[in-house]
Structure formats: structure tokens, C-alpha cells
Design an enzyme around this catalytic site. Sequence first.
Site, PDB file in Angstrom:
ATOM      1  N   ASP A  53     -29.955  18.942  31.353  1.00  0.00           N
ATOM      2  CA  ASP A  53     -29.206  17.912  30.594  1.00  0.00           C
ATOM      3  C   ASP A  53     -29.687  15.712  31.546  1.00  0.00           C
ATOM      4  OD1 ASP A  53     -27.457  17.408  28.368  1.00  0.00           O
ATOM      5  OD2 ASP A  53     -26.212  17.980  30.570  1.00  0.00           O
ATOM      6  N   SER A  78     -15.183  17.261  23.021  1.00  0.00           N
ATOM      7  CA  SER A  78     -15.623  17.451  23.554  1.00  0.00           C
ATOM      8  C   SER A  78     -15.989  16.140  23.888  1.00  0.00           C
ATOM      9  CB  SER A  78     -16.959  18.159  23.881  1.00  0.00           C
ATOM     10  OG  SER A  78     -16.177  19.594  24.813  1.00  0.00           O
TER      11      SER A  78
END
EC number: 1.17.99.6
Length: 315
Positions: free
Chosen positions: A130, A213
Site C-alpha cells: 500500500d 475514512s
Amino acid sequence: MNKHHASKWIKQRSRELGFSRIGIAKAEELTEEKKQLREWLNRGYHGEMSYMENYFEKRTDPTLLVEGTKSIIVLTYNYHNPAPRHPDSYKISQYAYGKDYHWVMKEKLKTLLADIDREIAPTSGRVFVDSAPVMESEWAQRAGVGWQGKNTLIIHPKAGSYFFLGEVLVDIELAYDQPIQDYCGTCRRCIDACPTDAIDENGYLLDGSKCISFSTIEKKGPIPETFEGKMEDWIFGCDICQEVCPWNRFSTPHDEPAFDPHPDLLSLSKEEWQNLSRERFQELFRKSPVKRTKYEGLKRNIEFIAERESTSETF
């Protein structure tokens, strides 16, 4: 070692390192996904995440990212922590309870790559968690470690979705796995449960700029008033679409000590969160993903919710 034995060895070694599921996909340009990404960006669904526009060609073709890449090994790492929280508290996503997953997984992936280099064949591979232009979800689907659910997260029928993804790109040919079936069916619990309508009515598409988020982690400056009354006490990240997903009934608690929360984290009341000092923040979130939003960002999130709770109670 032929490609079938090599792939079997890699999967066994990966499990020894703590990874849950391992799949392997052939490295090639993501032609259809490339079109979808371009459309997603054109709609502005990435919000302020401008980095999603960078390295577009490399993002959609791993052979440009790491020259000579032939195979992509995709691995999942469980982070599920169902430990109960204080009944009157703010919430942070489970993935941020413990130590930053980037460091935990990257060390394991580097070990795996070194072992491949030693036991199978010398390789000029690289590992990713990521942190680079790698379309993780797309490769996870191709490698068969799950399907992309209507909430856009990767789901496995025996493990749910509480897991991280990591990739190892290597310049050796391996035996490739096949995608698995999409088992979302007619279910729309994640779509209906999202308080900000970030998930498209038909699923499989997320407007990042509407996601809780995003607003609590990526958003710079004040949180938009459009989020007023919709945060549901989430101050870092959001797990709503995972909490309502039926497949997460198969999730099991992780066994990674680095992902265990600080002993005091889950027992904090709202009042204690509101009075959180910078020193206490540093103590609770040392080496944590929460550091990404910094002390000022977390306080902003808490104050946004607290102020509106106070206003609603007044009326």
C-alpha cells in the site's frame, strides 16, 4: 525447481511467515481496469488524494513499475481484532489498533523475497504494501485471494475482509491462480449501511470524497459540513461496511502481537478522548497508522463530532 513446485514452495513459506492466503497472477497490463481507473479519477472520486493521479501508466502496468516482472505474488495478512470497546467512546478502524502494518508486512515480504532468491532463483523483485502505484485490489482478484465486494474491499468466503494486502513482484514465471466467484449476490447491506452514501447504489464503486475514512484521514483542513451527523463516532477510519458484511462472520482474531492495541486504547471514554493531550497521543499511537493524521488531525475529528453532539443535545 519447476514453476509448479516453486509456486507451492512460495505459498508454504508465506504461511510460515504468517500470511493467511497467497495467490499468484501473471504480470500484464490491466487494460479494462485502466479504463475504470481513468473514469473514477475523472469523476473526482479520489477527492484530495491527488497521488492517485500519479504514475498512471506504471499503476496499470506492473512491467513498467518493475522492469522484467513476470509474476505478482499477492498475500493477505489478518488484522481482525474483535475486542470490545468502551460502550461510550469514539471509534478508530481496527486496522489502526496496533503497529503500522506497512512496517510489519514489509519486513516479512522482504524475508520472503530473499528466500525466493536463495531457494528458487535469483530475482530482481520488489515488495509493496500500500505504498506504491500498485492496484492491489485488482491483483488480489486476479490472484484469486478474494473477490471485490460491493463495498470495493477484497472479500474471501472463508475469511471475510479484515486483512491487509501485500505484493511481491518477481521476474520469474510461476504457476498462476484463477479468480474466484463473486458471492455478494443481491446483498446490499454495505450500501444501505453507509451513512454518507459513499458506495454507489449498485455497489462496486466508491466515491472516496464521501467516505468517512477519507474525511478523517486524508482530508486536509476542516471536515465538510456535509458530514455533520453522519460520522457515527468514527474519528479515524471507518469499519461500517465491514461490520455489516455477512462474510465477516467467518473472520477470526489475528495472531500478530504487533497488531495488539495499547492496553488503554479500547477503554477510553469520550471525555478522555476529548481531553487527549499531545503526550498521551504519542504514548497511545507510537508507531501506529493513526500518526498519519497527526495529533491536530485527530483532535479536529473529535471536535467535529463533539461540537455537533453538544449542539443537538441543546435542542
